[in-house]
Design a protein around this motif. Structure first.
Motif, short mmCIF file in Angstrom:
data_model
loop_
_atom_site.label_atom_id
_atom_site.label_comp_id
_atom_site.label_asym_id
_atom_site.label_seq_id
_atom_site.Cartn_x
_atom_site.Cartn_y
_atom_site.Cartn_z
N ASN A 67 0.95 -1.97 -9.09
CA ASN A 67 0.60 -2.73 -7.90
C ASN A 67 -0.40 -3.83 -8.25
N LEU A 68 -0.67 -4.69 -7.30
CA LEU A 68 -1.68 -5.72 -7.50
C LEU A 68 -3.07 -5.14 -7.23
N ASP B 162 0.16 1.99 4.96
CA ASP B 162 1.19 3.03 4.85
C ASP B 162 2.35 2.57 3.97
N VAL B 163 2.78 1.33 4.16
CA VAL B 163 3.89 0.79 3.37
C VAL B 163 3.51 0.75 1.89
N LEU B 164 2.30 0.30 1.60
CA LEU B 164 1.85 0.21 0.21
C LEU B 164 1.69 1.59 -0.41
N LYS B 165 1.16 2.52 0.36
CA LYS B 165 0.94 3.87 -0.14
C LYS B 165 2.26 4.54 -0.49
N ASN B 166 3.27 4.33 0.34
CA ASN B 166 4.57 4.96 0.13
C ASN B 166 5.53 4.11 -0.70
N LYS B 167 5.05 2.92 -1.11
CA LYS B 167 5.83 2.01 -1.96
C LYS B 167 7.23 1.79 -1.40
N VAL C 197 8.35 -7.41 -3.02
CA VAL C 197 8.02 -7.28 -1.60
C VAL C 197 6.64 -6.65 -1.44
N LEU C 198 6.37 -5.60 -2.22
CA LEU C 198 5.07 -4.94 -2.15
C LEU C 198 3.95 -5.88 -2.59
N ASP C 199 4.22 -6.72 -3.58
CA ASP C 199 3.21 -7.70 -4.01
C ASP C 199 2.87 -8.66 -2.88
N SER C 200 3.90 -9.11 -2.18
CA SER C 200 3.68 -10.03 -1.06
C SER C 200 2.84 -9.37 0.03
N ILE C 201 3.17 -8.12 0.34
CA ILE C 201 2.41 -7.38 1.36
C ILE C 201 0.98 -7.15 0.89
N ARG D 220 -3.81 7.88 10.46
CA ARG D 220 -2.75 7.49 11.39
C ARG D 220 -1.50 8.31 11.14
N GLN D 221 -0.73 8.53 12.19
CA GLN D 221 0.56 9.16 12.02
C GLN D 221 1.48 8.20 11.29
N THR D 222 2.36 8.74 10.46
CA THR D 222 3.21 7.88 9.63
C THR D 222 4.66 7.88 10.09
N LYS D 223 4.89 8.32 11.34
CA LYS D 223 6.27 8.38 11.80
C LYS D 223 6.87 6.99 11.97
N ASN D 224 6.01 5.98 12.13
CA ASN D 224 6.51 4.62 12.32
C ASN D 224 6.34 3.77 11.06
#
Length: 368
Positions: free
Chosen positions: A248-249, A321-326, A332-336, A356-360
């Motif tokens: 990751n960055l 959450d997106v970064l944690k779960n890759k 795309v992850l670099d951009s985020i 936070r809940q991660t259902k979303n």
């Protein structure tokens, strides 16, 4: 790359020949280099290595692979002074004397042996940590062995990190982790040189155990036994990248020191009692417009004006959450991650955010 190799295999001519007394002079020391296995049909080890040997043969156009059945060609095998079977020897162009191979019989090892002793280049997909030899070293450090398009895209030139070692060595297994992390970077490659195998190459170039070549010019990292983190910092600093060991960055990626200073000052004021958010944002935007490439900062400030800080905090949480779960490709992850690094500066305590809940998690983060 995968499609290209498959296409090549599908239409390539058979690259394996049976060597006999009748054709030995044609192939051994002939017009093409040839890697030859000497085997016996009843030999268990010969049977085990057969598939890898055949697979390795498919990665070359300009080198041949062959086999000698020592049960049928006993005299030919005796002339080659073999210790037993299976045995492998490489015969260079127009040289009848073969070079004994003493490594394991894996596909990669067999390909390495051919590439290290000839000018032949395989179709093998590139590996993150390349084994360098006298034929490949110069093209590697100059970048000429890489995709020219990559070099043109790079703003910081082409970087080649080289690790010189003598076996037994275990650090190159760790270095491979770092090389894999930097695979996404268009201007950086990692390689290593076995100084026991190529002493002259190391005598000429191994002024220190680790060297970074920027556009072919060496920068020596002279600290003894550096950690992966130290090498990461060294490469990032010299090559203009922000890559971390996990691929990751790092947290500085996408940020601008001058703009970050303005944000931190604004966040400190937010803790005070007499704080006019809209006025502070307007003042910050004016200052940001004087800073080159601060568009993302301005975008975030305008978004806070329109939707408020709570909306920003929610977006930062989703991005975490997106970064944690890759979730997504590395690009795309670099951009985020770049956007996250800037956006999180505006959150008062980003490291103490509520669970936070991660259902979303799959919910699309709002565009900035």
């Amino acid at each position: 790359m995968i499609f290209f190799i498959f296409f090549h295999f599908l239409f390539a001519e058979q690259n394996y020949v049976e060597i006999t007394r009748k054709n030995a002079n044609r192939y051994l020391g002939g017009s093409k280099p040839i890697l030859v296995k000497f085997f016996s049909p009843t030999c268990a080890h010969c049977q085990e290595m057969a598939a890898d040997f055949e697979a390795a043969s498919q990665f070359f156009d300009d080198a041949l692979f062959g086999g000698v059945n020592c049960q049928l060609e006993n005299d030919l095998c005796s002339e080659e002074e073999l210790i037993g079977t299976p045995a492998v020897k490489l015969y260079k162009t127009n040289k009848r004397a073969g070079i004994h191979y003493f490594g394991n019989f894996s596909v990669d090892s067999l390909i390495d042996f051919v590439e290290e002793n000839t000018f032949c280049k395989s179709y093998r997909p590139p590996r993150p940590l390349k084994n360098l030899n006298p034929f490949t070293f110069r093209p590697f450090i100059s970048g000429s062995s890489q995709d020219e398009g990559k070099i043109e895209k790079s703003k910081n030139g082409f970087c080649s990190f080289v690790y010189f070692y003598e076996p037994p060595d275990y650090f190159h297994d760790q270095l491979k982790i770092l090389a894999e992390a930097f695979l996404v970077e268009e201007n950086i490659s990692f390689g290593m040189v076995n100084c026991e195998k190529f002493p002259e190459l190391c005598e000429k170039h191994a002024i220190s155990q680790n060297a970074l070549y920027v556009n072919g010019k060496p920068i020596y990292f002279k600290k003894k036994d550096p950690t992966l983190k130290e090498i990461r910092n060294f490469v990032n600093k010299k090559c203009g990248t922000f890559r971390d060991i996990d691929g990751n960055l790092v947290n500085r990626a996408g940020t601008i020191p001058a703009a970050t200073k303005i944000v931190k000052g604004m966040v400190r004021k937010m803790r005070g009692q007499n704080f006019d958010l809209n006025q502070e944002i307007s003042d910050a935007i004016l200052k940001m417009k004087e800073i080159e490439n601060a568009d993302l900062y301005i975008n975030v400030l305008e978004r806070i004006q329109k939707f408020g800080l709570e909306k920003l905090e929610n977006d930062v949480g989703k991005m975490e959450d997106v970064l944690k779960n890759k979730q997504g490709s590395q690009k795309v992850l670099d951009s985020i991650k770049r956007r996250y690094n800037v956006m999180s500066l505006f959150v008062k305590q980003p490291n103490q955010s509520k669970t936070r809940q991660t259902k979303n998690i799959n919910e699309k983060t709002d565009e900035i």
